[in-house]
Design a protein around this motif. Sequence first.
Motif, PDB file in Angstrom:
ATOM      1  N   LYS A 328       0.830  -1.206   0.000  1.00 28.66           N
ATOM      2  CA  LYS A 328       0.000   0.000   0.000  1.00 28.66           C
ATOM      3  C   LYS A 328       0.867   1.259   0.000  1.00 28.66           C
ATOM      4  O   LYS A 328       0.622   2.205  -0.763  1.00 28.66           O
ATOM      5  N   GLN A 329       1.912   1.238   0.869  1.00 32.51           N
ATOM      6  CA  GLN A 329       2.809   2.393   0.911  1.00 32.51           C
ATOM      7  C   GLN A 329       3.545   2.563  -0.414  1.00 32.51           C
ATOM      8  O   GLN A 329       3.737   3.682  -0.892  1.00 32.51           O
ATOM      9  N   GLN A 330       3.938   1.422  -1.020  1.00 37.36           N
ATOM     10  CA  GLN A 330       4.618   1.496  -2.313  1.00 37.36           C
ATOM     11  C   GLN A 330       3.690   2.049  -3.381  1.00 37.36           C
ATOM     12  O   GLN A 330       4.095   2.865  -4.219  1.00 37.36           O
ATOM     13  N   ALA A 331       2.405   1.576  -3.350  1.00 38.08           N
ATOM     14  CA  ALA A 331       1.440   2.101  -4.322  1.00 38.08           C
ATOM     15  C   ALA A 331       1.226   3.599  -4.116  1.00 38.08           C
ATOM     16  O   ALA A 331       1.158   4.369  -5.084  1.00 38.08           O
ATOM     17  N   GLU A 332       1.125   4.007  -2.822  1.00 37.66           N
ATOM     18  CA  GLU A 332       0.974   5.432  -2.550  1.00 37.66           C
ATOM     19  C   GLU A 332       2.206   6.209  -3.000  1.00 37.66           C
ATOM     20  O   GLU A 332       2.091   7.314  -3.547  1.00 37.66           O
ATOM     21  N   GLN A 333       3.400   5.591  -2.757  1.00 37.95           N
ATOM     22  CA  GLN A 333       4.629   6.253  -3.187  1.00 37.95           C
ATOM     23  C   GLN A 333       4.680   6.373  -4.709  1.00 37.95           C
ATOM     24  O   GLN A 333       5.068   7.418  -5.252  1.00 37.95           O
ATOM     25  N   MET A 340       4.002  13.619  -8.908  1.00 37.75           N
ATOM     26  CA  MET A 340       5.127  14.544  -8.985  1.00 37.75           C
ATOM     27  C   MET A 340       5.627  14.663 -10.420  1.00 37.75           C
ATOM     28  O   MET A 340       5.959  15.761 -10.885  1.00 37.75           O
ATOM     29  N   ARG A 341       5.675  13.508 -11.138  1.00 40.36           N
ATOM     30  CA  ARG A 341       6.089  13.568 -12.539  1.00 40.36           C
ATOM     31  C   ARG A 341       5.108  14.368 -13.374  1.00 40.36           C
ATOM     32  O   ARG A 341       5.507  15.139 -14.261  1.00 40.36           O
ATOM     33  N   GLU A 342       3.786  14.163 -13.087  1.00 39.53           N
ATOM     34  CA  GLU A 342       2.784  14.945 -13.813  1.00 39.53           C
ATOM     35  C   GLU A 342       2.952  16.437 -13.528  1.00 39.53           C
ATOM     36  O   GLU A 342       2.880  17.269 -14.444  1.00 39.53           O
ATOM     37  N   LEU A 343       3.174  16.746 -12.225  1.00 42.78           N
ATOM     38  CA  LEU A 343       3.378  18.152 -11.872  1.00 42.78           C
ATOM     39  C   LEU A 343       4.647  18.694 -12.509  1.00 42.78           C
ATOM     40  O   LEU A 343       4.676  19.843 -12.987  1.00 42.78           O
ATOM     41  N   GLN A 344       5.699  17.842 -12.533  1.00 39.60           N
ATOM     42  CA  GLN A 344       6.944  18.279 -13.155  1.00 39.60           C
ATOM     43  C   GLN A 344       6.755  18.509 -14.646  1.00 39.60           C
ATOM     44  O   GLN A 344       7.246  19.486 -15.210  1.00 39.60           O
TER      45      GLN A 344
END
Length: 588
Positions: A328-333, A340-344
């Motif tokens: 779950k944490q990996q999926a959230e990450q 972040m890539r989309e924002l970048q």
Amino acid sequence: LGVLDELLKAIWHAFTALDVDKSGKVSKSQLKVLSHNLCTVMKIPHDPVALEEHFKDDDEGPVSTQGYMPYLNRFILDKVQDNFDRVDFNRMCWTLCARKNLNRNHLLISDEDAFKIWCIFNFLSEDRYPLVIVTEEIEYFLRKLTEAMGGSWIEEKFEDYKGQLSSKQQCLTVWELIELVGMGHFSKGMDRQTLSMGINEVFQELILDVLKQGYMMKKGHKRKNWTERWFLLRPSSISYYVSEDLAEKKGDILLDGNCCVESLPDKEGKKCLFFVKCSDKSFEISASDKKKKQEWIQAIQTCISLLKVGRPAPHREARQKRRDLRQKQQAEQEQLELRMRELQTANENKQRELEAMRKKLEEAAANSAEEERRRLQTQNELEDLYRAEMEKEKMVRLQMEEQVAQKSSELEQYLQRVRELEDMYHRLEEALEDERQARQDEETVRKLQARLLEEEAAKHSELEQIHLRQQQAISQTQAEKEELERERLAKEDALRSAMQQLQQLEIERQEALEQYEEVMKKLKDAANNTKSWKDKVARHEGLIRLIQPGSKGPQKITNWGPAAFTETELSLREKDWQERKNRPTQTQ
């Protein structure tokens, strides 16, 4: 994690050990031996020609893991039943891989302990290949080991070790884990026997599913006597042995959801009693003290509760929860990284748009500067042109002033000549009567000339007004210059038209002068008829001649010529002439 997945991890170690040159492939002869050993240890009938039949279309070269997996699934794993010893299976795979990979130098543990750590690694490792164990599972294992050895967990020490793992992606291989435990990094102060006992206890809990173990007294069913036995609690059974070496097993208590465990009062000289009631029989057991009694009752009750709801052993359930949480944490990450890539990407697109806008603004600024330069250049050219025109007009004005000065000098000379002839005025009185008719004609010509001169003066005034407007137009803002230029051109056209009209008026004036000369000629002829003054007129030849025009205002035309006298001078001379005329009469 299913049984087959656990088996695959051990088989992966064996297959990787057979891959000597690390090419990802193993020869068919070695795979035959591996397959035969797997079938033997898992009690599966082995087909010696199945491997050859499976790869009969392939060349004689080695086989990769992807090529071996279909055979492994079809002829081995699909036939697996729960009738073989898992420890023997793991030991066979361990023997293949340990011979190649285990470095025994400086290890404080035996090969048996290393094997148990290898089994624990397979249990706690991630379900991806190559197999690794993450820091969270490393901490879980080391905590268990420290508790089993009776030590205290030092969080700061493990955090320092985690900091050293950052360059290795926060995970270890099985051989790195064995080296970590075998070198005693987290068991300092403990002897080898204590470390071995701790590894064995963790191995029994995680691999053999031993939830609790220890000596207790058990009451017999036949002789009713009390005998000390070594008890092992697993999720679905309680096994009891003669001693803790597990050499002689005396029986099993099979647990299910219908079983129960209850405390019993002390009796028959035995204390800390409890019994386990199953569907077919009950078992009375005596613990060494109340604490052990309560621990065993609680542990057995937990197993019964889990069996009722069909849940796995606590350590297996906890392992699955940790994996689910990591996933779950990996999926959230990953989602966060994707965001972040989309924002970048959006930021880069915005930066590109801003850069394009900046370039457009720079181009617009450059174009504006170029337009401003051209406008200033045009303005300077127009100003130079206007200055040239002004200089030209100034030169013309100076020339006209020089001509006026010259005319004024000539006029002074003419006036001097007139003053010389004034004394002869009264002598020509009789000639005036004869010249009256000529003066009337002359008056007509004068009026015509005056009208022409008035028109010429009006045109000059208009020219002056146009000139003044042109000077005013020059002082206006640059934004109006183009319109004013068009107006100036129109006014220049009007000026040229006026000049043409002025030239026409000049021609008409010349014609009037010619008519005037004819009248003067007639006047001269009339004067010649005056015989009494013939000699005097001959001495003053040139008295009656064409007089050029003076000022452009209204003028009187006399026999002395146009503009010979002003109104005042003419009235004074007329009065003087009358007085002189009356004097001879009074004398008579």
